[in-house]
Write a protein that holds these residues in place. Structure first.
Motif, PDB file in Angstrom:
ATOM      1  N   GLY A 113      14.306  16.644 -12.819  1.00 24.57           N
ATOM      2  CA  GLY A 113      15.640  17.037 -13.252  1.00 24.57           C
ATOM      3  C   GLY A 113      16.202  18.118 -12.346  1.00 24.57           C
ATOM      4  N   SER A 114      16.669  19.205 -12.935  1.00 26.04           N
ATOM      5  CA  SER A 114      17.228  20.307 -12.158  1.00 26.04           C
ATOM      6  C   SER A 114      16.199  21.376 -11.829  1.00 26.04           C
ATOM      7  CB  SER A 114      18.393  20.960 -12.918  1.00 26.04           C
ATOM      8  OG  SER A 114      17.935  21.453 -14.180  1.00 26.04           O
ATOM      9  N   GLY A 115      14.934  21.117 -12.152  1.00 19.06           N
ATOM     10  CA  GLY A 115      13.885  22.098 -11.896  1.00 19.06           C
ATOM     11  C   GLY A 115      13.456  22.117 -10.447  1.00 19.06           C
ATOM     12  N   THR A 116      12.554  23.044 -10.127  1.00 21.02           N
ATOM     13  CA  THR A 116      12.034  23.150  -8.763  1.00 21.02           C
ATOM     14  C   THR A 116      10.925  22.131  -8.551  1.00 21.02           C
ATOM     15  OG1 THR A 116      10.458  24.857  -9.443  1.00 21.02           O
ATOM     16  CG2 THR A 116      12.620  25.591  -8.632  1.00 21.02           C
ATOM     17  N   HIS A 117      10.665  21.847  -7.293  1.00 18.39           N
ATOM     18  CA  HIS A 117       9.622  20.873  -6.966  1.00 18.39           C
ATOM     19  C   HIS A 117       9.075  21.179  -5.584  1.00 18.39           C
ATOM     20  CE1 HIS A 117      12.307  18.757  -4.146  1.00 18.39           C
ATOM     21  NE2 HIS A 117      13.255  19.025  -5.036  1.00 18.39           N
ATOM     22  N   ASP A 118       7.966  20.580  -5.261  1.00 16.88           N
ATOM     23  CA  ASP A 118       7.353  20.717  -3.949  1.00 16.88           C
ATOM     24  C   ASP A 118       7.950  19.657  -3.017  1.00 16.88           C
ATOM     25  OD1 ASP A 118       5.753  21.567  -1.921  1.00 16.88           O
ATOM     26  OD2 ASP A 118       3.830  21.093  -2.899  1.00 16.88           O
ATOM     27  N   ASP A 119       7.576  19.742  -1.727  1.00 14.57           N
ATOM     28  CA  ASP A 119       7.984  18.683  -0.809  1.00 14.57           C
ATOM     29  C   ASP A 119       7.450  17.347  -1.308  1.00 14.57           C
ATOM     30  OD1 ASP A 119       9.069  20.648   0.871  1.00 14.57           O
ATOM     31  OD2 ASP A 119       7.161  20.915   1.904  1.00 14.57           O
ATOM     32  N   MET A 120       8.210  16.279  -1.048  1.00 15.47           N
ATOM     33  CA  MET A 120       7.810  14.937  -1.463  1.00 15.47           C
ATOM     34  C   MET A 120       7.903  13.984  -0.274  1.00 15.47           C
ATOM     35  SD  MET A 120       9.861  14.481  -5.078  1.00 15.47           S
ATOM     36  CE  MET A 120       9.710  15.651  -6.433  1.00 15.47           C
ATOM     37  N   CYS A 173       0.868  -1.173   0.000  1.00 16.65           N
ATOM     38  CA  CYS A 173       0.000   0.000   0.000  1.00 16.65           C
ATOM     39  C   CYS A 173       0.906   1.225   0.000  1.00 16.65           C
ATOM     40  CB  CYS A 173      -0.914  -0.003   1.230  1.00 16.65           C
ATOM     41  SG  CYS A 173      -1.902   1.510   1.413  1.00 16.65           S
ATOM     42  N   LEU A 174       0.770   2.083  -1.012  1.00 20.44           N
ATOM     43  CA  LEU A 174       1.646   3.232  -1.157  1.00 20.44           C
ATOM     44  C   LEU A 174       0.887   4.517  -0.838  1.00 20.44           C
ATOM     45  CD1 LEU A 174       4.562   4.022  -2.166  1.00 20.44           C
ATOM     46  CD2 LEU A 174       3.435   4.604  -4.329  1.00 20.44           C
ATOM     47  N   LEU A 175       1.353   5.226   0.176  1.00 14.42           N
ATOM     48  CA  LEU A 175       0.836   6.549   0.514  1.00 14.42           C
ATOM     49  C   LEU A 175       1.856   7.581   0.027  1.00 14.42           C
ATOM     50  CD1 LEU A 175      -0.226   5.838   4.225  1.00 14.42           C
ATOM     51  CD2 LEU A 175      -1.557   5.449   2.142  1.00 14.42           C
ATOM     52  N   TYR A 176       1.379   8.677  -0.555  1.00 13.80           N
ATOM     53  CA  TYR A 176       2.309   9.658  -1.124  1.00 13.80           C
ATOM     54  C   TYR A 176       1.660  11.037  -1.108  1.00 13.80           C
ATOM     55  CZ  TYR A 176      -0.710   8.964  -5.176  1.00 13.80           C
ATOM     56  OH  TYR A 176      -1.808   8.888  -5.996  1.00 13.80           O
ATOM     57  N   THR A 177       2.475  12.061  -1.236  1.00  8.92           N
ATOM     58  CA  THR A 177       1.963  13.431  -1.288  1.00  8.92           C
ATOM     59  C   THR A 177       1.990  13.937  -2.722  1.00  8.92           C
ATOM     60  OG1 THR A 177       4.151  14.359  -0.856  1.00  8.92           O
ATOM     61  CG2 THR A 177       2.747  13.927   1.058  1.00  8.92           C
ATOM     62  N   ASP A 178       1.333  15.075  -2.943  1.00  9.26           N
ATOM     63  CA  ASP A 178       1.229  15.579  -4.311  1.00  9.26           C
ATOM     64  C   ASP A 178       2.540  16.128  -4.859  1.00  9.26           C
ATOM     65  OD1 ASP A 178       1.485  17.974  -2.980  1.00  9.26           O
ATOM     66  OD2 ASP A 178      -0.568  18.644  -3.341  1.00  9.26           O
ATOM     67  N   GLY A 179       3.575  16.172  -4.011  1.00  7.91           N
ATOM     68  CA  GLY A 179       4.883  16.539  -4.528  1.00  7.91           C
ATOM     69  C   GLY A 179       5.378  15.542  -5.554  1.00  7.91           C
ATOM     70  N   ILE A 180       4.880  14.306  -5.475  1.00  8.18           N
ATOM     71  CA  ILE A 180       5.248  13.278  -6.457  1.00  8.18           C
ATOM     72  C   ILE A 180       4.477  13.486  -7.752  1.00  8.18           C
ATOM     73  CG2 ILE A 180       5.247  10.811  -6.946  1.00  8.18           C
ATOM     74  CD1 ILE A 180       7.293  11.553  -4.864  1.00  8.18           C
TER      75      ILE A 180
END
Length: 486
Positions: free
Chosen positions: A466-473, A413-420
């Motif tokens: 890649g080298s771009g910005t992202h949200d918390d994951m 069961c995989l729980l994840y945030t929208d940063g993914i």
């Protein structure tokens, strides 16, 4: 020959020399200063001449008859002040090279022993394990240690170590100085190290062959003022770093321990390359028996402010867990708690209860506005849990949805945030990773251990960005271990 007689009574030493370099006359000041035999032939106009432990600038005045009058301008004090100013500049540069208190104390002791005294002792205010003390003799390597000292044995030392109110330097009678400070010395001066906001300590200067002069003691105070600022700045930096490290450690997701019937793994990555904390979180708590309580969530925002709210949410959930285990009641209580603090910091979250059953693991999931969990079967099938609900912390009444699944051995069961799923990147750099792409990628992950599964998901998102910005994951995997064949 010089015929003007006013130079004879000038306070500035002057002497007349003929073309052959022979002295033909001196004024009264020169007769007092110079020895009977003096040869100015090696003097150069504007250069310094050392006479009787003082420094003079030699200035020549040429006359029509071939004679020269040499005037000696005392520049000892000016030269000393210039050298001391240069020395203070070099000392300041050396002191500012480190924000480590021990290193700063070492530099202070070395500089003081080299330029101010035969031996220097730097004593910092008492810590839990004693007084940090650095000792240095001129020409020797400094030593640093924690020592248990009776500072009241040295007059003025305890006052200097307190840092406030400011106190003057104190001259210590070497005969009554304790052995731990100095033995067989001629002169001892205790100078406070005035800190900036915190007490920096005291500098003890020791001479073995001559007394300190008042002028030298005054210069030592100038040095001590700069040394105190450097040490206190290093101490404040270290304190802040320790506080930050402790708070950060509490805000980071926990290290998951091993469980006999459940394979767990989590991964967290903050949004900024220089940040360690953010608004995503997960936790795992042991319940009575073999049950586990799991939670994963996403606080609105990112960075330190979101991390602070994350800490509050985690603390609140842990406290609620002691009195209520029903998912709906727990999320409703959390919603009310958030409404009374900061409505701008709402969260999405999913909570779950995991217990071992004959078939593998029974997982009960309840969502408050969070992305639905993904069930990765051992054969590669990916199912979407029936959990949605409304945001927590923004509405007076929330809607939660609960789903129950059974994980057979090898299922996860995989729980994840929208940063993914909202990670932007790809071939053109402007496309979200998306839930569909994640589900398709997980079809190749059937039977993976929990650790490998979360590592793979994080790797996919990182490559996509890649080298771009992202949200918390944040990712949390709950896996039913495969049974060992008997």
């Amino acid at each position: 020959m010089v015929t003007v007689s006013s130079w004879l009574h000038s306070p500035c030493p002057a002497l007349v020399v003929d073309a052959a370099g022979a002295v033909h006359g001196m004024n009264d000041a020169a007769k007092t200063l110079l020895p009977q035999q003096v040869s100015p032939t090696r003097w150069r106009h504007g250069e310094s001449v050392d006479i009787a432990e003082r420094s003079y600038a030699a200035h020549r005045v040429d006359h029509a008859d071939g004679t020269v009058t040499w005037w000696l301008l005392d520049e000892t004090d000016l030269r000393l002040e210039r050298e001391r100013a240069q020395l203070l500049t070099r000392m300041s540069s050396a002191l500012m090279t480190s924000l480590n208190p021990e290193r700063c104390m070492t530099v202070v002791a070395e500089l003081a022993a080299e330029h101010l005294a035969d031996e220097a002792v730097v004593i910092a205010p008492q810590s839990d394990h004693g007084h940090p003390v650095t000792r240095c003799r001129r020409g020797e390597a400094p030593t640093y240690d924690l020592e248990h000292l009776d500072v009241e044995e040295v007059v003025g030392l305890s006052e200097a170590l307190r840092g406030f109110p400011p106190v003057p330097s104190r001259w210590i009678d070497p005969a009554v100085a304790p052995d731990w400070l100095a033995r067989d010395v001629v002169s001892i001066v205790v100078t406070p190290l005035p800190g900036h906001g915190v007490a920096a300590g005291a500098l003890v200067l020791i001479r073995r062959d001559k007394q300190f002069t008042e002028d030298e003691e005054a210069f030592a105070r100038l040095f001590a003022s700069r040394a105190g600022v450097a040490i206190s700045a290093a101490s404040l930096f270290t304190q802040q770093a320790e506080i930050t490290e402790r708070l950060t450690r509490d805000l980071l997701p926990p290290t998951l321990r091993r469980h006999e019937h459940v394979d767990l793994a989590g991964r967290y990555r903050a949004s900024g390359a220089t940040e360690r904390v953010g608004g995503d979180f997960y936790d795992v708590h042991q319940l009575p028996g073999d049950e586990l309580f799991v939670v994963l969530g996403d606080v609105c925002g990112k960075g330190l402010d979101a991390a602070v709210q994350t800490g509050r949410v985690r603390t609140a959930l842990h406290a609620l867990l002691q009195v209520v285990t029903d998912h709906d009641r727990m999320l409703d209580a959390l919603n009310q708690a958030l409404l009374t603090t900061d409505r701008s910091r709402f969260i999405t979250t999913v909570v779950g209860t995991v217990r071992p059953v004959d078939e593998g693991l029974h997982v009960k999931l309840t969502s408050g506005g969070h992305l639905p969990a993904l069930i990765v079967r051992a054969g590669g099938t990916v199912e979407v849990a029936n959990t949605r609900g409304t945001l927590v912390g923004i509405l007076e009444k929330i809607i939660t949805t609960t789903d129950e699944v059974v994980l057979a051995p090898g299922d996860s069961c995989l729980l994840y945030t929208d940063g993914i799923t909202e990670a932007v990147g790809g071939p053109l750099g402007d496309e979200e990773f998306g839930e569909d792409r994640l589900r398709r990628a997980l079809e190749a992950c059937g039977g993976m251990p929990a650790e490998a599964l979360v590592e793979h998901v994080h790797m996919l998102a990182a490559r996509w960005v890649g080298s771009g910005t992202h949200d918390d994951m944040a990712v949390l995997a709950i896996t039913a271990p495969r049974r060992r064949s008997s």
